[in-house]
Design a protein around this motif. Structure first.
Motif, PDB file in Angstrom:
ATOM      1  N   PRO A  63       0.849  -0.720   0.229  1.00  0.00           N
ATOM      2  CA  PRO A  63       0.318  -0.215  -0.259  1.00  0.00           C
ATOM      3  C   PRO A  63       0.752   1.209  -0.379  1.00  0.00           C
ATOM      4  O   PRO A  63       0.512   2.749  -0.432  1.00  0.00           O
ATOM      5  N   ASP A  64       2.317   0.853   0.608  1.00  0.00           N
ATOM      6  CA  ASP A  64       3.129   2.000   0.876  1.00  0.00           C
ATOM      7  C   ASP A  64       3.516   2.800  -0.914  1.00  0.00           C
ATOM      8  O   ASP A  64       3.922   3.899  -0.579  1.00  0.00           O
ATOM      9  N   LYS A  65       3.251   2.082  -1.599  1.00  0.00           N
ATOM     10  CA  LYS A  65       4.191   2.328  -2.995  1.00  0.00           C
ATOM     11  C   LYS A  65       2.716   2.721  -4.093  1.00  0.00           C
ATOM     12  O   LYS A  65       3.236   3.087  -5.262  1.00  0.00           O
ATOM     13  N   LEU A  66       1.513   2.903  -3.511  1.00  0.00           N
ATOM     14  CA  LEU A  66       1.180   3.489  -4.225  1.00  0.00           C
ATOM     15  C   LEU A  66       0.526   4.926  -4.663  1.00  0.00           C
ATOM     16  O   LEU A  66       0.880   5.673  -3.601  1.00  0.00           O
ATOM     17  N   PRO A  67       0.275   5.245  -5.619  1.00  0.00           N
ATOM     18  CA  PRO A  67       0.295   6.634  -5.841  1.00  0.00           C
ATOM     19  C   PRO A  67      -0.512   7.873  -4.914  1.00  0.00           C
ATOM     20  O   PRO A  67      -1.563   6.931  -4.054  1.00  0.00           O
ATOM     21  N   ALA A  68      -0.767   9.138  -4.252  1.00  0.00           N
ATOM     22  CA  ALA A  68      -1.368   9.706  -3.513  1.00  0.00           C
ATOM     23  C   ALA A  68      -1.875  10.017  -3.380  1.00  0.00           C
ATOM     24  O   ALA A  68      -3.452   9.575  -2.233  1.00  0.00           O
ATOM     25  N   ASN A  69      -3.002  10.187  -4.586  1.00  0.00           N
ATOM     26  CA  ASN A  69      -4.563   9.961  -4.341  1.00  0.00           C
ATOM     27  C   ASN A  69      -5.432   8.498  -4.411  1.00  0.00           C
ATOM     28  O   ASN A  69      -6.542   8.902  -3.608  1.00  0.00           O
ATOM     29  N   GLU A  70      -4.718   7.489  -4.244  1.00  0.00           N
ATOM     30  CA  GLU A  70      -5.238   6.258  -4.171  1.00  0.00           C
ATOM     31  C   GLU A  70      -5.023   5.875  -2.796  1.00  0.00           C
ATOM     32  O   GLU A  70      -5.286   5.130  -2.041  1.00  0.00           O
ATOM     33  N   ARG A  71      -3.515   6.490  -2.692  1.00  0.00           N
ATOM     34  CA  ARG A  71      -3.659   6.048  -1.103  1.00  0.00           C
ATOM     35  C   ARG A  71      -4.308   6.792   0.140  1.00  0.00           C
ATOM     36  O   ARG A  71      -4.392   6.391   0.880  1.00  0.00           O
ATOM     37  N   ASP A  72      -4.408   7.605   0.141  1.00  0.00           N
ATOM     38  CA  ASP A  72      -4.690   8.890   0.792  1.00  0.00           C
ATOM     39  C   ASP A  72      -6.915   7.983   0.909  1.00  0.00           C
ATOM     40  O   ASP A  72      -7.332   7.837   2.525  1.00  0.00           O
ATOM     41  N   ALA A  73      -7.228   8.304   0.361  1.00  0.00           N
ATOM     42  CA  ALA A  73      -8.361   7.646  -0.373  1.00  0.00           C
ATOM     43  C   ALA A  73      -8.328   6.399   1.089  1.00  0.00           C
ATOM     44  O   ALA A  73      -9.356   5.836   1.657  1.00  0.00           O
ATOM     45  N   LEU A  74      -7.576   4.901   0.413  1.00  0.00           N
ATOM     46  CA  LEU A  74      -7.736   4.284   0.884  1.00  0.00           C
ATOM     47  C   LEU A  74      -7.001   4.487   2.783  1.00  0.00           C
ATOM     48  O   LEU A  74      -7.940   3.454   3.635  1.00  0.00           O
ATOM     49  N   PHE A  75      -6.180   5.310   2.636  1.00  0.00           N
ATOM     50  CA  PHE A  75      -5.633   5.208   4.647  1.00  0.00           C
ATOM     51  C   PHE A  75      -6.748   5.951   5.354  1.00  0.00           C
ATOM     52  O   PHE A  75      -6.234   5.740   6.273  1.00  0.00           O
ATOM     53  N   ALA A  76      -7.977   6.808   4.790  1.00  0.00           N
ATOM     54  CA  ALA A  76      -9.096   7.153   5.471  1.00  0.00           C
ATOM     55  C   ALA A  76      -9.727   6.597   5.798  1.00  0.00           C
ATOM     56  O   ALA A  76      -9.973   6.069   6.510  1.00  0.00           O
ATOM     57  N   ALA A  77      -9.598   5.498   4.976  1.00  0.00           N
ATOM     58  CA  ALA A  77     -10.921   3.935   5.461  1.00  0.00           C
ATOM     59  C   ALA A  77     -10.035   2.974   6.828  1.00  0.00           C
ATOM     60  O   ALA A  77     -10.708   2.710   7.868  1.00  0.00           O
ATOM     61  N   CYS A  78      -8.634   3.016   6.282  1.00  0.00           N
ATOM     62  CA  CYS A  78      -7.891   2.261   7.203  1.00  0.00           C
ATOM     63  C   CYS A  78      -7.941   2.691   8.891  1.00  0.00           C
ATOM     64  O   CYS A  78      -7.989   1.652   9.665  1.00  0.00           O
ATOM     65  N   ASP A  79      -7.838   4.231   8.754  1.00  0.00           N
ATOM     66  CA  ASP A  79      -7.292   4.875   9.636  1.00  0.00           C
ATOM     67  C   ASP A  79      -8.667   4.648  10.590  1.00  0.00           C
ATOM     68  O   ASP A  79      -8.454   4.621  12.114  1.00  0.00           O
ATOM     69  N   LYS A  80      -9.983   4.490  10.055  1.00  0.00           N
ATOM     70  CA  LYS A  80     -11.195   4.553  10.771  1.00  0.00           C
ATOM     71  C   LYS A  80     -11.878   3.296  11.605  1.00  0.00           C
ATOM     72  O   LYS A  80     -11.782   3.299  12.284  1.00  0.00           O
ATOM     73  N   ALA A  81     -10.650   2.516  10.749  1.00  0.00           N
ATOM     74  CA  ALA A  81     -11.129   0.870  11.329  1.00  0.00           C
ATOM     75  C   ALA A  81     -10.404   0.402  12.259  1.00  0.00           C
ATOM     76  O   ALA A  81     -10.765  -0.279  13.300  1.00  0.00           O
ATOM     77  N   LEU A  82      -8.900   1.588  12.495  1.00  0.00           N
ATOM     78  CA  LEU A  82      -7.825   0.755  13.121  1.00  0.00           C
ATOM     79  C   LEU A  82      -8.216   2.033  14.702  1.00  0.00           C
ATOM     80  O   LEU A  82      -8.516   0.988  16.100  1.00  0.00           O
ATOM     81  N   ILE A  83      -8.718   2.463  14.173  1.00  0.00           N
ATOM     82  CA  ILE A  83      -9.039   3.348  15.585  1.00  0.00           C
ATOM     83  C   ILE A  83     -10.321   2.945  16.301  1.00  0.00           C
ATOM     84  O   ILE A  83     -10.963   2.421  17.489  1.00  0.00           O
ATOM     85  N   ALA A  84     -11.692   2.731  15.113  1.00  0.00           N
ATOM     86  CA  ALA A  84     -12.224   1.497  16.605  1.00  0.00           C
ATOM     87  C   ALA A  84     -12.265   0.439  16.534  1.00  0.00           C
ATOM     88  O   ALA A  84     -12.439   0.074  18.145  1.00  0.00           O
ATOM     89  N   LEU A  85     -11.227  -0.213  16.386  1.00  0.00           N
ATOM     90  CA  LEU A  85      -9.966  -1.047  16.795  1.00  0.00           C
ATOM     91  C   LEU A  85      -9.596  -1.689  17.877  1.00  0.00           C
ATOM     92  O   LEU A  85     -10.076  -2.205  19.038  1.00  0.00           O
ATOM     93  N   VAL A  86      -8.805   0.067  18.335  1.00  0.00           N
ATOM     94  CA  VAL A  86      -8.577  -0.050  19.652  1.00  0.00           C
ATOM     95  C   VAL A  86      -9.629   0.666  20.318  1.00  0.00           C
ATOM     96  O   VAL A  86      -9.153  -0.206  21.534  1.00  0.00           O
TER      97      VAL A  86
END
Length: 242
Positions: A157-180
């Motif tokens: 995932p860290d090798k994705l271009p910024a626009n794709e990475r940002d959208a993906l990370f936004a979803a994953c960030d929310k899930a990690l916060i909820a998991l914690v």
């Protein structure tokens, strides 16, 4: 940033599954696998069996390996470890489209995921039974998707271009916060530098410490010289005695 309300882990996973399914990725990514979707049955079994209480620590990996969670739906899910130690063996569907060089065979996959074999092998050696390990720890991946280039090469995932990475990370960030918020660990442990960095960036308001253990990848010379012993030391440095 909108954050999920506290919910059981299956709800967090289902919402993440839907959100990342709606994302699009361009070349050089040619195929995207979402094991939260096609391998939902073993993933749900993992969450329902082992993700039901507060933990001392939460291990977070980067994303599924092609012969681990991509096949079994379980984080770092080397087939033998998931089936024989965790006791999970559920039907797995096929993703569509599927790369001809990277078929999903589920629990019939003959290849071993080295990272998963090392991580779950360490857990078995140190704790003997899953119940003892999961009293203190839980294991999950930050990103649920597998990215494959046309050659079959894995793309992280860290090798994705910024626009794709940002959208993906936004979803994953929310899930990690909820998991914690659901598991309330004292420490979140990034398995490798990427996972540690993401955890540090997004968990500032969650009253949790962040640490790192060496990634068990066979691409790491240090991991190849004895990952289990290094993991013990990394955890000790984080104040966690195994």
């Amino acid at each position: 940033m909108e954050v999920y309300s506290t919910m059981k882990l299956t709800g967090i996973a289902r919402r993440l599954m839907r959100e990342v399914n709606d994302l699009e990725f361009a070349d050089p990514v040619a195929y995207v696998y979402n094991p939260l979707d096609y391998a939902w049955k073993p993933h749900r079994a993992y969450l329902e069996r082992y993700g039901v209480a507060k933990r001392d620590a939460l291990f977070i990996g980067m994303n599924p390996g092609p012969f681990g969670m991509a096949q079994t739906g379980v984080p770092f899910g080397e087939v033998a470890a998931v089936r024989d130690w965790l006791g999970i063996d559920e039907p797995v569907k096929s993703p569509s489209p599927e790369h001809p060089k990277r078929p999903i065979l589920g629990f019939d996959c003959p290849r071993s995921e080295v990272s998963g074999r090392r991580l779950w092998g360490w857990a078995q050696e140190r704790f003997r039974s899953p119940s003892q390990f999961f009293k203190r720890f839980f294991v999950y991946n930050y990103c649920p998707l597998v990215f494959l280039e046309s050659s079959g090469r894995n793309r992280t995932p860290d090798k994705l271009p910024a626009n794709e990475r940002d959208a993906l990370f936004a979803a994953c960030d929310k899930a990690l916060i909820a998991l914690v918020k659901e598991l309330q660990p004292k420490v979140v442990i990034g398995v490798g530098a990427f996972a540690e960095k993401r955890a540090r960036e997004i968990l500032d308001d969650c009253d949790v410490e962040v640490a790192r253990v060496l990634h068990p990848s066979p691409a790491s010379p240090l991991a190849n010289r004895g990952w289990a012993q290094q993991a013990d030391q990394d955890l000790l440095n984080a104040g966690i005695t195994v």
